[in-house]
Design a protein around this motif. Structure first.
Motif, PDB file in Angstrom:
ATOM      1  N   ASP A 210       0.848  -1.186   0.000  1.00  0.00           N
ATOM      2  CA  ASP A 210       0.000   0.000   0.000  1.00  0.00           C
ATOM      3  C   ASP A 210       0.890   1.245   0.000  1.00  0.00           C
ATOM      4  O   ASP A 210       1.652   1.470   0.949  1.00  0.00           O
ATOM      5  CB  ASP A 210      -0.920   0.007   1.223  1.00  0.00           C
ATOM      6  N   LEU A 211       0.806   2.026  -1.054  1.00  0.00           N
ATOM      7  CA  LEU A 211       1.663   3.197  -1.193  1.00  0.00           C
ATOM      8  C   LEU A 211       1.488   4.182  -0.054  1.00  0.00           C
ATOM      9  O   LEU A 211       2.435   4.831   0.383  1.00  0.00           O
ATOM     10  CB  LEU A 211       1.368   3.905  -2.521  1.00  0.00           C
ATOM     11  N   ALA A 212       0.256   4.313   0.439  1.00  0.00           N
ATOM     12  CA  ALA A 212      -0.046   5.339   1.430  1.00  0.00           C
ATOM     13  C   ALA A 212       0.470   5.000   2.818  1.00  0.00           C
ATOM     14  O   ALA A 212       0.705   5.901   3.627  1.00  0.00           O
ATOM     15  CB  ALA A 212      -1.547   5.591   1.473  1.00  0.00           C
ATOM     16  N   THR A 213       0.644   3.722   3.122  1.00  0.00           N
ATOM     17  CA  THR A 213       1.020   3.328   4.483  1.00  0.00           C
ATOM     18  C   THR A 213       2.342   2.567   4.550  1.00  0.00           C
ATOM     19  O   THR A 213       2.787   2.218   5.644  1.00  0.00           O
ATOM     20  CB  THR A 213      -0.080   2.449   5.104  1.00  0.00           C
ATOM     21  N   ALA A 214       2.964   2.304   3.436  1.00  0.00           N
ATOM     22  CA  ALA A 214       4.165   1.458   3.406  1.00  0.00           C
ATOM     23  C   ALA A 214       5.329   2.078   4.173  1.00  0.00           C
ATOM     24  O   ALA A 214       5.514   3.302   4.189  1.00  0.00           O
ATOM     25  CB  ALA A 214       4.586   1.213   1.957  1.00  0.00           C
TER      26      ALA A 214
ATOM     27  N   VAL B  73      -3.002  10.709  -3.179  1.00  0.00           N
ATOM     28  CA  VAL B  73      -2.394  11.854  -2.505  1.00  0.00           C
ATOM     29  C   VAL B  73      -1.429  11.405  -1.413  1.00  0.00           C
ATOM     30  O   VAL B  73      -0.249  11.769  -1.408  1.00  0.00           O
ATOM     31  CB  VAL B  73      -3.484  12.780  -1.931  1.00  0.00           C
ATOM     32  N   ASP B  74      -1.926  10.589  -0.487  1.00  0.00           N
ATOM     33  CA  ASP B  74      -1.085  10.160   0.630  1.00  0.00           C
ATOM     34  C   ASP B  74       0.053   9.254   0.160  1.00  0.00           C
ATOM     35  O   ASP B  74       1.141   9.260   0.744  1.00  0.00           O
ATOM     36  CB  ASP B  74      -1.921   9.431   1.680  1.00  0.00           C
ATOM     37  N   GLY B  75      -0.216   8.462  -0.889  1.00  0.00           N
ATOM     38  CA  GLY B  75       0.826   7.591  -1.407  1.00  0.00           C
ATOM     39  C   GLY B  75       2.003   8.378  -1.940  1.00  0.00           C
ATOM     40  O   GLY B  75       3.166   8.027  -1.713  1.00  0.00           O
ATOM     41  N   SER B  76       1.719   9.456  -2.658  1.00  0.00           N
ATOM     42  CA  SER B  76       2.801  10.289  -3.186  1.00  0.00           C
ATOM     43  C   SER B  76       3.575  10.969  -2.070  1.00  0.00           C
ATOM     44  O   SER B  76       4.814  11.014  -2.075  1.00  0.00           O
ATOM     45  CB  SER B  76       2.228  11.337  -4.143  1.00  0.00           C
ATOM     46  N   LEU B  77       2.866  11.505  -1.088  1.00  0.00           N
ATOM     47  CA  LEU B  77       3.540  12.179   0.020  1.00  0.00           C
ATOM     48  C   LEU B  77       4.358  11.198   0.853  1.00  0.00           C
ATOM     49  O   LEU B  77       5.458  11.523   1.326  1.00  0.00           O
ATOM     50  CB  LEU B  77       2.512  12.901   0.895  1.00  0.00           C
ATOM     51  N   ASN B  78       3.833   9.987   1.021  1.00  0.00           N
ATOM     52  CA  ASN B  78       4.533   8.992   1.818  1.00  0.00           C
ATOM     53  C   ASN B  78       5.893   8.655   1.213  1.00  0.00           C
ATOM     54  O   ASN B  78       6.918   8.601   1.912  1.00  0.00           O
ATOM     55  CB  ASN B  78       3.681   7.727   1.947  1.00  0.00           C
TER      56      ASN B  78
END
Length: 352
Positions: free
Chosen positions: A62-66, A99-104
């Motif tokens: 998961d891109l957002a939480t990895a 959005v969150d995946g990119s920021l993460n």
């Protein structure tokens, strides 16, 4: 970034249509690559690029939480191609992931000391009449969550790009570039047979290239919605060119539209196939029944692509090359299925 020793490049979305071509082009150019995928696709990309000892595959569920700590160890640059595909997740999840995946991954890159990040955006984030750095399509998050998959995709790209640019402005030590292509077509990466070993799920994996595959169906009714395209190999090579491009001094983060300099049309595409692949004629629609696109009039300045990234306009693939090379790869994929005794047909539904 010095080009004497090529850095290990981390590629998100490595099993995707664009991501797999980026991986292939990097490997061809001599870069070591660590490609990210999830689930069974991790083994698939490992098999697809098995002939390259400098390639490794890792799972990012998961891109957002990895947690990217291990995945980014030793990495010198990132190419972030992963993006939610319309209709594959509920609206809130897709929007959050974009959005969150990119920021993460940007935060993880910064923590790891990685300064060079190249991101795949989209021309859909620009309004109809302008490609200025501060020009944005007029779509709100609330409108995007009303249920229209394509409107959701536009919002995902818009708000993730805005979040990336804001982060880049707040962290000027990083060199972050967003490239914004239109419709992407062209040949699937070598080894893509490992990613689509059977027809099941293959059409979704073809992504936007599914529109080209559907040209091989005489009763096809699905033609993508507007003019303006680019070859997938050009998108990949421009992303890679940014890895060795000088970091601009004191300038704002870069958001760069990229577009083929050639006019493109599916009616002409069918004529190319008819003339140069006669064995496929029975599979083609009458080109006179194919809707014509209007002339693409939006002005895209390719000067930054040439001057800032060293990718000359003369290097862009022609529409003929894009179509014929894509069709040849689809026939290879079909032949792979045939060799396994698998039944298939070109789908009738829209690819996206």
């Amino acid at each position: 970034m010095s080009t004497s020793v090529k850095p290990l490049v981390f590629v998100t979305g490595a099993s995707g249509f664009l991501g797999s071509v980026v991986v292939n082009e990097l490997l061809q150019a001599g870069y070591p690559v660590r490609g990210a995928a999830r689930g069974r696709k991790v083994a698939a990309i490992r098999e697809a690029f098995a002939k390259y000892p400098q390639f490794e595959a890792v799972e990012i569920p998961d891109l957002a939480t990895a947690d990217y700590t291990d995945a980014l160890a030793g990495v010198g640059a990132i190419i972030h191609t992963a993006a939610p595909i319309p209709g594959r997740a509920d609206s809130e999840t897709a929007f959050r992931s974009a959005v969150d995946g990119s920021l993460n991954i940007l935060r993880a890159a910064n923590s790891a000391g990685i300064r060079k990040v190249v991101v795949t955006g989209s021309t859909v984030t620009f309004p109809e009449d302008s490609f200025g750095a501060d020009d944005w399509v007029a779509v709100t998050k609330e409108q995007a969550l009303e249920g229209n998959p394509f409107l959701l995709y536009i919002a995902e790209k818009k708000f993730s790009e805005q979040a990336i640019l804001k982060y880049a402005s707040e962290n000027p030590e990083m060199d972050i570039t967003i490239f914004n292509p239109p419709w992407i077509f062209g040949p699937l990466a070598p080894g893509f047979e490992s990613i689509v070993p059977t027809p099941e799920g293959a059409f979704a994996a073809f992504s936007t290239d599914g529109f080209v595959y559907q040209l091989l169906r005489a009763d096809n009714k699905n033609y993508h919605y507007s003019p303006g395209t680019i070859d997938v190999r050009d998108v990949a090579r421009i992303h890679i060119a940014a890895l060795s491009a000088p970091t601009p001094n004191g300038s704002r983060p870069r958001r760069v539209p990229i577009l083929s300099p050639y006019q493109t049309d599916f009616r002409e595409a069918i004529q190319f196939i008819y003339a140069e692949r006669p064995e496929l004629r029975a599979r083609l629609a009458d080109p006179e029944t194919v809707p014509r696109w209007p002339t693409y009039k939006r002005e895209v300045d390719l000067t930054p692509v040439e001057k800032s990234f060293g990718f000359p306009v003369s290097a862009f693939k022609t529409w003929r090359e894009t179509i014929l090379d894509a069709v040849d790869r689809f026939i290879e994929i079909e032949n792979n299925w045939k060799s396994k005794g698998l039944a298939f047909e070109v789908p009738t539904e829209p690819p996206m």
